[in-house]
Write a protein that holds these residues in place. Structure first.
Motif: not given
Length: 113
Positions: A22-40
Motif C-alpha cells: 500500500l506504501r508502494e514498497i515491493d514485498a512478497v511473503c512466503v504465503r504469496d509464493l505458496n512456499l509455506f513450510g519450505d526449508d530455510d
C-alpha cells in the motif's frame, strides 16, 4: 526512491506485506509464493536469487548468514512483542535509508514493537 525489495518469512504476518505494498514498497511473503513450510536454506537462496532482503524472526537465518555471506541481506527482529505496525515502520525506515547493493551480505537487527 530505494530499490530495496523484501521477502517476508512465513513467521511474519502477510498483513505486513499488504501494508508495505500500500506504501508502494515491493514485498512478497512466503504465503504469496505458496512456499509455506519450505526449508530455510531454500528461502534464503530464493530471496537472494530474487534480489530481496529476507525478513524474519527465525534465528536459524542468523546461523545461515554466518555460513553464507553471499545473500541479498537479512532483517531480523525478536519475535517477542513484535507487531504488524512495528514491522511496517522498521521496513519503511530501512527502505528510506539504504539501497539494495548496500544491504548485500548484511544482517540488520530491528525492533518490530
Amino acid at each position: 526512491m530505494s530499490d530495496l525489495r523484501f521477502y517476508l518469512d512465513e513467521n511474519i504476518s502477510p498483513a505486513v506485506t499488504e501494508q508495505l505494498k500500500l506504501r508502494e514498497i515491493d514485498a512478497v511473503c512466503v504465503r504469496d509464493l505458496n512456499l509455506f513450510g519450505d526449508d530455510d536454506r531454500n528461502h534464503l537462496e530464493r530471496a537472494t536469487d530474487m534480489n530481496r532482503v529476507l525478513c524474519t524472526h527465525d534465528q536459524d537465518f542468523l546461523r545461515l548468514a554466518l555460513a553464507k555471506s553471499d545473500h541479498a541481506g537479512i532483517v531480523f527482529a525478536e519475535h517477542y512483542g513484535a507487531k504488524i505496525g512495528g514491522w511496517v515502520k522498521a521496513l519503511r525506515k530501512l527502505h528510506a535509508e539504504i539501497e539494495a547493493e548496500e544491504m548485500r551480505g548484511l544482517v540488520k537487527f530491528v525492533s518490530a514493537k
